[in-house]
Design an enzyme around this catalytic site. Structure first.
Site, PDB file in Angstrom:
ATOM      1  N   LYS A  47       0.856  -1.192   0.000  1.00 55.49           N
ATOM      2  CA  LYS A  47       0.000   0.000   0.000  1.00 55.49           C
ATOM      3  C   LYS A  47       0.890   1.239   0.000  1.00 55.49           C
ATOM      4  CE  LYS A  47      -3.167   3.154   0.889  1.00 55.49           C
ATOM      5  NZ  LYS A  47      -4.126   3.603  -0.159  1.00 55.49           N
ATOM      6  N   CYS A  63      -0.042  11.376  -5.220  1.00 52.50           N
ATOM      7  CA  CYS A  63       0.110  11.857  -3.851  1.00 52.50           C
ATOM      8  C   CYS A  63      -0.177  13.358  -3.860  1.00 52.50           C
ATOM      9  CB  CYS A  63       1.495  11.563  -3.291  1.00 52.50           C
ATOM     10  SG  CYS A  63       2.831  12.032  -4.336  1.00 52.50           S
ATOM     11  N   THR A  90      -9.810  -3.345  -8.224  1.00 52.52           N
ATOM     12  CA  THR A  90     -11.206  -3.555  -7.820  1.00 52.52           C
ATOM     13  C   THR A  90     -11.594  -5.034  -7.803  1.00 52.52           C
ATOM     14  OG1 THR A  90     -11.838  -1.368  -8.635  1.00 52.52           O
ATOM     15  CG2 THR A  90     -13.602  -2.995  -8.412  1.00 52.52           C
TER      16      THR A  90
END
Ligand SMILES: CC(C)(C)CCc1c(C(=O)O)[nH]c(=O)[nH]c1=O
Length: 309
Positions: free
Chosen positions: A44, A128, A270
């Site tokens: 992550k 970001c 997803t």
């Protein structure tokens, strides 16, 4: 079922891996990916310090995909450095995603990764946040140039970037021109979720997620055409770089499309969130079946060989 391939000189048993952010926040998820049939895996996107992220509900399944505004929940970069130290690199390559809240935070994390001598491969998340009120870094081309210059100067190894989708040919040209000036940028991951979508529940007459008045990144079937276009656009414009495809993958056919468009590795977001790491068993089988039907023995035979008409 020979789906072996190479990426950045590393052998992979499968061209498939997770998309950063999905099934990769904590150790039991990372261990499940390590044990899965994915050929690689990524952590992550992390920040310097641990973050709770946004209030829930912050992810919602949609008819043809997902909407999310997680807000960068993560255990902090040291947690993922500790995982990177334990990871079995003979089993599969590990990518290490960072999304610092400031340029300084990114430089601090990059310095620590550098010192850790980890074989993990850096993926810099350019969605970001930038200066509040300004567009995300990947959409602020001056800021994009600056961050790539700074990271290239601070990090001695090849690294990659995760880009949001672009929708204008002039933007493909402009961004590729910038990227091609940084030879340390060895791969480009296209795409991150399509930013700031909105979905509505007509029964309650409300939005579906709590953060950002319901606005969030869109993933799933909705984004496949945009993902394929970004993969192929940068594949054509950056011949010295490798491309990782991400976006809209839930079947072997989608994997085949991304590979044809020029991706060397294909990430699943997803669909992995919905199905779990067993999805890699199904996708490998479906891809192998398509290759067999077409008489392809290796991925190299068709990778990047998309034909125009
Ligand atoms: C959107 C950011 C919170 C700035 C970065 C983390 C991120 C998130 C997230 O943590 O909300 N969701 C995505 O679909 N893509 C991302 O790159």
């Amino acid at each position: 079922l020979d789906l072996s391939t190479f990426f950045l000189g590393r052998p992979l048993t499968s061209p498939l891996m997770n998309a950063s952010g999905v099934w990769c926040n904590v150790n039991n998820q990372l261990n499940a990916l390590a044990e899965s049939k994915a050929g690689a895996m990524v952590t992550k996107s992390c920040t310097l310090l641990r973050r709770n992220g946004n209030p829930e509900p912050r992810y919602h399944t949609l008819a043809m995909g997902s909407i999310n505004s997680m807000g960068l929940p993560n255990e902090g970069h040291q947690y993922y450095l500790d995982y990177a130290e334990r990871h079995d690199y003979e089993n599969k390559p590990l990518f290490f995603s960072i999304a610092g809240l400031t340029l300084d935070d990114n430089l601090t994390m990059v310095a620590q990764i550098q010192d850790a001598y980890t074989p993990a491969i850096l993926e810099l998340n350019l969605s970001c946040p930038n200066v509040p009120g300004k567009a995300q870094i990947a959409y602020d081309f001056e800021a994009l140039d600056v961050i790539l210059a700074e990271i290239s100067a601070a990090y001695s190894r090849p690294f990659g970037i995760k880009l949001p989708p672009y929708f204008d040919i002039a933007h493909f040209d402009e961004v590729a021109e910038i990227l091609n000036r940084y030879e340390k940028v060895s791969f480009i991951t296209c795409i991150n979720s399509i930013g700031n979508g909105l979905m509505i529940d007509i029964n309650s007459e409300t939005v579906l997620i709590k953060p950002k008045e319901g606005f969030g990144g869109i993933g799933g079937d909705y984004v496949l055409p945009t993902a394929l276009a970004n993969v192929n656009a940068f594949y054509q414009r950056c011949p010295k770089k490798s491309i990782i495809g991400c976006g809209g993958v839930s079947t072997g056919e989608h994997v085949f499309m991304h590979l044809l468009a020029g991706a060397g590795i294909v990430q699943v977001g997803t669909a992995l969130y919905e199905e779990g790491p067993e999805i890699f068993v199904r996708l490998n089988i479906e891809l192998a079946k398509i290759m067999k039907e077409k008489g392809y023995k290796t991925i190299r035979e068709f990778q990047g060989k998309l034909k125009t008409i």
